[in-house]
Design an enzyme around this catalytic site. Structure first.
Site, PDB file in Angstrom:
ATOM      1  N   TYR A 101     -50.108 -40.886  24.212  1.00  0.00           N
ATOM      2  CA  TYR A 101     -50.733 -42.107  23.701  1.00  0.00           C
ATOM      3  C   TYR A 101     -51.652 -41.730  22.551  1.00  0.00           C
ATOM      4  O   TYR A 101     -52.391 -40.736  22.639  1.00  0.00           O
ATOM      5  CB  TYR A 101     -51.556 -42.780  24.816  1.00  0.00           C
ATOM      6  CG  TYR A 101     -52.421 -43.923  24.317  1.00  0.00           C
ATOM      7  CD1 TYR A 101     -51.968 -45.236  24.413  1.00  0.00           C
ATOM      8  CD2 TYR A 101     -53.667 -43.691  23.727  1.00  0.00           C
ATOM      9  CE1 TYR A 101     -52.738 -46.298  23.928  1.00  0.00           C
ATOM     10  CE2 TYR A 101     -54.439 -44.740  23.244  1.00  0.00           C
ATOM     11  CZ  TYR A 101     -53.971 -46.029  23.349  1.00  0.00           C
ATOM     12  OH  TYR A 101     -54.733 -47.067  22.866  1.00  0.00           O
ATOM     13  N   GLU A 189     -51.899 -48.363  17.203  1.00  0.00           N
ATOM     14  CA  GLU A 189     -51.695 -47.763  18.521  1.00  0.00           C
ATOM     15  C   GLU A 189     -50.230 -47.364  18.679  1.00  0.00           C
ATOM     16  O   GLU A 189     -49.341 -48.147  18.350  1.00  0.00           O
ATOM     17  CB  GLU A 189     -52.078 -48.764  19.615  1.00  0.00           C
ATOM     18  CG  GLU A 189     -51.962 -48.189  21.018  1.00  0.00           C
ATOM     19  CD  GLU A 189     -52.177 -49.259  22.098  1.00  0.00           C
ATOM     20  OE1 GLU A 189     -53.249 -49.267  22.714  1.00  0.00           O
ATOM     21  OE2 GLU A 189     -51.271 -50.087  22.302  1.00  0.00           O
TER      22      GLU A 189
END
Ligand code: GDP
Ligand code: MN
Length: 349
Positions: A101, A189
């Site tokens: 992530y 993101e």
């Protein structure tokens, strides 16, 4: 302005961030054409601006044109958390070894940019933050100094990314930071940021929020704005420069100021009604603005009544009243209107 995944990936690609080849499609036939161009196997992905598409059945692997057609037919038109899927993105499928992530966003209280990196990607980051907060490595970045490769190298080591891909990941994070700053984003993101089975670091998903305040220096954002909403009422409102959000009820709302508009939704709800929209006409409530607002609300077939709630501060209520009269002369309104006018020159109004 939030981007669809496919637009976010196009944005990433401009800054050299690796993404899979693919194409966007609004019909099953187009999906098959996009799959042929991307090369099988492919993933067919629902394009909606909410997460959790995988869990909701909005992401399907397909190895043949028949499978692509079936996947696109199933996904197009489905609703994910109330968002109806109008487009799919079809990209060449990746073989995933590991899911990470990565994100950059603003840390407003500390006046810095905040990078978040985790070796535990693929799942919702809120869940990781709640169950295993140490698995997220945070990096505060001074906006004047920016992010250099040395710092990025220390960061990927601290986050315990696989040693073999740290150099690739560090360089990708620098590119992502450039995308975030030079691209005028509020948020970038990548979840998951993957390592493929042949060792390449690659963005498998993209979540990008553009900073609308920077719109003036990005004429190329117009194409994103054009697809921002599929709600014809919102489209109509945008063309008229109004701040409008479509809702499901039958009471059309016009108010001046976002706070008053929100309170108006609340009181309508408390009185047992159900708002058809949020509409803030702002400070200038002249005939043009009023006519535009009434037109948009009037075009909504669900609306059976209209509530206009105006508080005159700098705005003069008599101007607003004149605006309503002028607007009524121009637009035929199908529903009864209830007015509440208070504040400056309310009696004249
Ligand atoms: P989200 O659920 O809306 O966040 O959608 P993502 O784009 O993040 O995809 C969700 C999950 O689908 C990923 O974590 C992967 O496990 C899987 N997935 C997506 N694309 C691929 C792919 O190209 N290959 C494989 N094997 N899995 C994929
Ligand atoms: Mn994701």
């Amino acid at each position: 302005m939030d981007l669809f995944e496919y637009q976010g990936k196009q944005y990433f690609a401009r800054f050299g961030i690796p993404v899979s080849p693919g194409g966007v499609a609004v019909t099953p036939d187009e999906a098959v054409a996009a799959a042929e161009a991307a090369g099988y196997p492919v993933v067919v992905k629902a394009q909606v601006k909410v997460g959790g598409r995988g869990k909701a059945g909005g992401i399907k692997l397909a190895g043949t044109s028949d499978e692509v057609r079936a996947a696109a037919t199933a996904i197009l038109g489905m609703a994910i958390k109330d968002h109806v899927v109008r487009r799919v993105w079809v990209e060449h499928a990746s073989d995933i070894a590991t899911e990470y992530y990565a994100s950059f966003t603003l840390d407003r209280p500390n006046k810095v940019h905040l990078g978040m990196l985790s070796a535990e990607g693929g799942v919702e980051i809120e869940e990781v933050a709640a169950t295993n907060p140490d698995a997220i490595t945070r990096l505060a970045i001074d906006p004047v100094r920016g992010l250099d490769l040395e710092t990025a190298r220390r960061w990927v080591a601290e986050a315990e990314l696989d040693a073999a891909v740290r150099e690739q990941a560090a360089s990708l994070l620098c590119d992502l930071y450039r995308c975030y700053v030079e691209g005028d984003c509020d948020l970038v993101e990548i979840n998951p940021l993957i390592v493929t089975t042949d060792g390449r670091v690659h963005a498998l998903d993209a979540k990008v929020t553009l900073d609308d305040n920077a719109r003036f220096r990005h004429p190329e954002w117009d194409e994103f704005a054009a697809t921002e909403t599929d709600d014809p009422r919102e489209q109509m409102a945008r063309e008229r420069g109004l701040t409008y959000i479509g809702l499901d009820g039958n009471v059309g709302i016009i108010a001046n100021g976002a706070g008053l508009a929100m309170s108006t939704l609340d009181v309508v709800s408390q009185a047992g009604g159900s708002a058809a929209n949020f509409l803030d006409i702002g400070g200038g409530a002249n005939a043009d603005v009023m006519a535009a607002a009434l037109e948009v609300i009037n075009a909504d077939e669900k609306v059976t009544s209209i509530f206009v709630n105006i508080f005159g501060g700098i705005t003069r209520v008599d101007d607003v009243a004149q605006g309503i009269l002028d607007a009524l002369a121009r637009v035929h309104i199908a529903s009864p209107i209830v007015l509440r006018l208070a504040g400056t020159n309310a009696e004249d109004g």
